[in-house]
Design an enzyme around this catalytic site. Sequence first.
Site, PDB file in Angstrom:
ATOM      1  N   GLY A 117     -12.186 -38.494  67.202  1.00 34.07           N
ATOM      2  CA  GLY A 117     -12.293 -37.820  67.745  1.00 34.07           C
ATOM      3  C   GLY A 117     -12.454 -37.202  69.272  1.00 34.07           C
ATOM      4  N   ASP A 118     -13.165 -36.292  69.772  1.00 37.41           N
ATOM      5  CA  ASP A 118     -12.965 -35.300  70.793  1.00 37.41           C
ATOM      6  C   ASP A 118     -12.524 -36.300  72.503  1.00 37.41           C
ATOM      7  OD1 ASP A 118     -15.244 -36.239  70.915  1.00 37.41           O
ATOM      8  OD2 ASP A 118     -15.931 -34.437  72.735  1.00 37.41           O
ATOM      9  N   SER A 163     -13.483 -37.044  62.239  1.00 43.15           N
ATOM     10  CA  SER A 163     -15.208 -37.368  62.662  1.00 43.15           C
ATOM     11  C   SER A 163     -15.838 -36.386  62.066  1.00 43.15           C
ATOM     12  CB  SER A 163     -15.218 -36.148  63.560  1.00 43.15           C
ATOM     13  OG  SER A 163     -16.513 -35.916  64.292  1.00 43.15           O
ATOM     14  N   ASP A 165     -19.001 -35.270  61.355  1.00 41.30           N
ATOM     15  CA  ASP A 165     -19.356 -34.942  62.141  1.00 41.30           C
ATOM     16  C   ASP A 165     -18.912 -33.181  62.203  1.00 41.30           C
ATOM     17  OD1 ASP A 165     -21.514 -36.919  62.301  1.00 41.30           O
ATOM     18  OD2 ASP A 165     -21.039 -37.458  64.894  1.00 41.30           O
ATOM     19  N   ARG A 291     -42.180 -39.313  51.867  1.00 39.67           N
ATOM     20  CA  ARG A 291     -41.462 -40.594  52.050  1.00 39.67           C
ATOM     21  C   ARG A 291     -39.967 -39.824  52.741  1.00 39.67           C
ATOM     22  NH1 ARG A 291     -42.496 -43.907  47.933  1.00 39.67           N
ATOM     23  NH2 ARG A 291     -44.899 -43.228  47.768  1.00 39.67           N
ATOM     24  N   HIS A 661     -12.246 -31.897  28.529  1.00 40.58           N
ATOM     25  CA  HIS A 661     -12.914 -30.792  29.440  1.00 40.58           C
ATOM     26  C   HIS A 661     -14.405 -31.319  30.590  1.00 40.58           C
ATOM     27  CE1 HIS A 661     -11.951 -27.928  26.372  1.00 40.58           C
ATOM     28  NE2 HIS A 661     -12.274 -27.172  26.596  1.00 40.58           N
ATOM     29  N   MET A 662     -14.591 -32.698  30.270  1.00 41.59           N
ATOM     30  CA  MET A 662     -14.792 -32.795  31.543  1.00 41.59           C
ATOM     31  C   MET A 662     -13.938 -32.843  33.057  1.00 41.59           C
ATOM     32  SD  MET A 662     -12.399 -36.778  31.814  1.00 41.59           S
ATOM     33  CE  MET A 662     -13.741 -37.352  33.474  1.00 41.59           C
ATOM     34  N   GLN A 664     -14.605 -28.813  33.626  1.00 39.47           N
ATOM     35  CA  GLN A 664     -15.143 -28.524  33.276  1.00 39.47           C
ATOM     36  C   GLN A 664     -16.729 -28.595  34.005  1.00 39.47           C
ATOM     37  OE1 GLN A 664     -15.084 -26.195  30.119  1.00 39.47           O
ATOM     38  NE2 GLN A 664     -13.876 -24.381  31.290  1.00 39.47           N
ATOM     39  N   ARG A 735      -1.540 -15.245  32.474  1.00 37.97           N
ATOM     40  CA  ARG A 735      -2.922 -14.913  33.066  1.00 37.97           C
ATOM     41  C   ARG A 735      -2.563 -16.567  34.749  1.00 37.97           C
ATOM     42  NH1 ARG A 735      -6.475 -13.738  30.455  1.00 37.97           N
ATOM     43  NH2 ARG A 735      -8.322 -15.410  30.528  1.00 37.97           N
TER      44      ARG A 735
END
Length: 778
Positions: A117-118, A163, A165, A291, A661-662, A664, A735
């Site tokens: 991170g920074d 990170s 975040d 909750r 096709h799973m 899709q 195509r």
Amino acid sequence: MPDKKFFENLSGAGKAIGVLTSGGDAQGMNAAVRAVVRMGIYVGAKVYFIYEGYQGMVDGGDNIAEVSWESVSSILQVGGTVIGSARCKDFRTREGRLRAARNLVKCGITNLCVIGGDGSLTGANLFREEWSGLLDELAKNGEIDDEAVKKYAYLNIVGMVGSIDNDFCGTDMTIGTDSALHRIIEVVDAIMTTAQSHQRTFVLEVMGRHCGYLALVSALACGADWVFIPEYPPEQGWEDQMCAKLSENRARKKRLNIIIVAEGAIDCHNKSITSEQIKELVVQRLGYDTRVTILGHVQRGGTPSAFDRILASRMGVEAVLALLEATPKTPACVVSLSGNQSVRLPLMECVQMTQEVQKAMDGRKFLEAVQLRGRSFENNLNTYKLLSTKKSAAELPKTNFNVAVLNVGAPAAGMNAAVRSTVRIGITEGHNMFSVTDGFEGFSKGQIKEITWGDVGGWTGQGGSILGTKRTLPGKYLKKIAEQMRDNNINGLVVIGGFEAYESCLQLAEARSQFEEFCIPICMLPATISNNVPGTDFSIGADTSLNTIVETCDRIKLSASGTKRRVFIIETMGGYCGYLANMGGLASGADAAYIFEERFDIRELQANVEHLTQKMKTGIQRGLVLRNENCSENYTTDFIYQLYSEEGKGVFDCRKNVLGHMQQGGAPSPFDRNFGTKIAAKAVLWLSKKLTESYQRGKIFTNSEDSVCLLGMRRRNLVFQPVGQLKDEADFEHRIPKEQWWLKLRPLMKILAKYKTSYDVSDSGQLEHVHRPRHSDA
């Protein structure tokens, strides 16, 4: 176009690269480490792991170890970081940095790749600035000689931001953010089913102490009722507004309420807003069963998403190239993502801007904070605001324009999110919105009905196409469709789909001379798992499909963990477009991916088999080969499977798997929900403008080329392009677009699988500057 430039001229011979992960862990860090190691070795450099971040650099010894190609095998799919990460107080002192410099010089390391991170990257920059002084001090103390001071005179630093975040300015996405969103959305989807059963309100707390990105995007991706983020606190009296909105939603028969809170959420006086506070408020004011769920470290865990693996692999390779090109005068840089491009930015410019966000928030300049976060963050916030609040009829403008939305082609995850966004933004703009069932076939039969704000509630997370979709083109039904458009007084059209949708828009544009009804603004949104639409780098649905492929490849590879020497041949969908096979190969660490766009012959197949045979003699005894379904008429999946089985006899055995096709199905990924939502919102705003421009003498009429457009992501920007102008870019027989950006990444997969290849780096190497927003807007 820049001249092609290949990295063969950049030799790493005699160079040593150290790689470390620092600060909080993030999914995808291992993919970045793997890419740095393999690219470094590939160009002839020595590569070292620095275990346990800066602490390992300070302690030295076994914490700094040279690594081989095999050292990073099987880490691509592992969450966290295999080389460890630690907070390090010692490195914050000059004494600690002196010890770290001595340990690096001992190994000859003068190139450092820091993933963190920074804070981690700021520490690296300070280390670089002090380097020559540290070496002089070490020489003075007799710990190194004068020759070493000359030889290791300067230190190069390249950073990658890891990170969850997404709190670092200068990059659209940090490594780990997309995976964290996957964890959040999985939980939200699960909670939504139970909350609906009991008419509950759920308050979900997500990570983000200083940045609301995760909260904002997950609220957008699940259609949350309310979101709290540090950069955009709610106005005075928010308690009344929120409770009024929740009870309104219940009155409209909505069975659940979702409120998302970033852990760093504040009000406009900089006082924190907690999830417990919100729960108490809802219970006391409304009496709802409420909750709280705090997601915590679940968001950091699990396997990295396909997006994070590809992002980290691209950044890791780019980081090595940046180190090879660095000179003593090159500032420390960070490898970032802008739109769809890797860019290099000066590290300290990014750090400075990141720190300015916090200063703006501390000074209660919240609009400035949002703008400093960048274009992507601001767009997300604006889209959320438009979609989440239903205005009363009195507040809405009234245009009396009728806008229809339909899906065309095969279903793609994220289509429903795009339809929801289209309908709600259209209503906000004052239009009457109509839905068309079953594409242009349904249009011709008059399957058109008005659709309201409440009708699309809860659509964001649904897979497939709720409106129904058909591949039928409008060509043979033009007369009937024109009649239906006239009868329903349709003034504008949003077409969501793949290559068929593109061809449909072309046919409507070309039929304008015959039918005046088609002389209306038409906008197409690309949505297909194949990602084969001209004019856009990404299509809605492709990311979800890629994640399905990658998850399946992970499982298949694991199935061989108890079996020695096995190669898997996996067939992916995509028609003639090799996007899924190629990017799936890059994200799952495949040894080869066969695609239509890059012709291959029996010699290449033979070379691949020999390559795998050599690999099986090392410690890595699994192979993965992907094949795009239409990559070759003759080299079928069965043929490749039989060839590998025969040639590998006695060395490895083979298994094949056709994913079918799973690819899709399933719930849309956070990326597809977000992308579909944002581009649909942008499309409707464009449509509104065009409707106003083309309204003459009581009716809509436009036959200009730019009134039938496709909205696509091009490199760094979302752009509207007339469909007629894209004809030259399309290969209608197969195509697919004639030029595809992802083919440039094809060599990465080969390099990371240890093949010799050439890699065009003409887009790399330019150090840019951070784009700063104009605060006069704030």
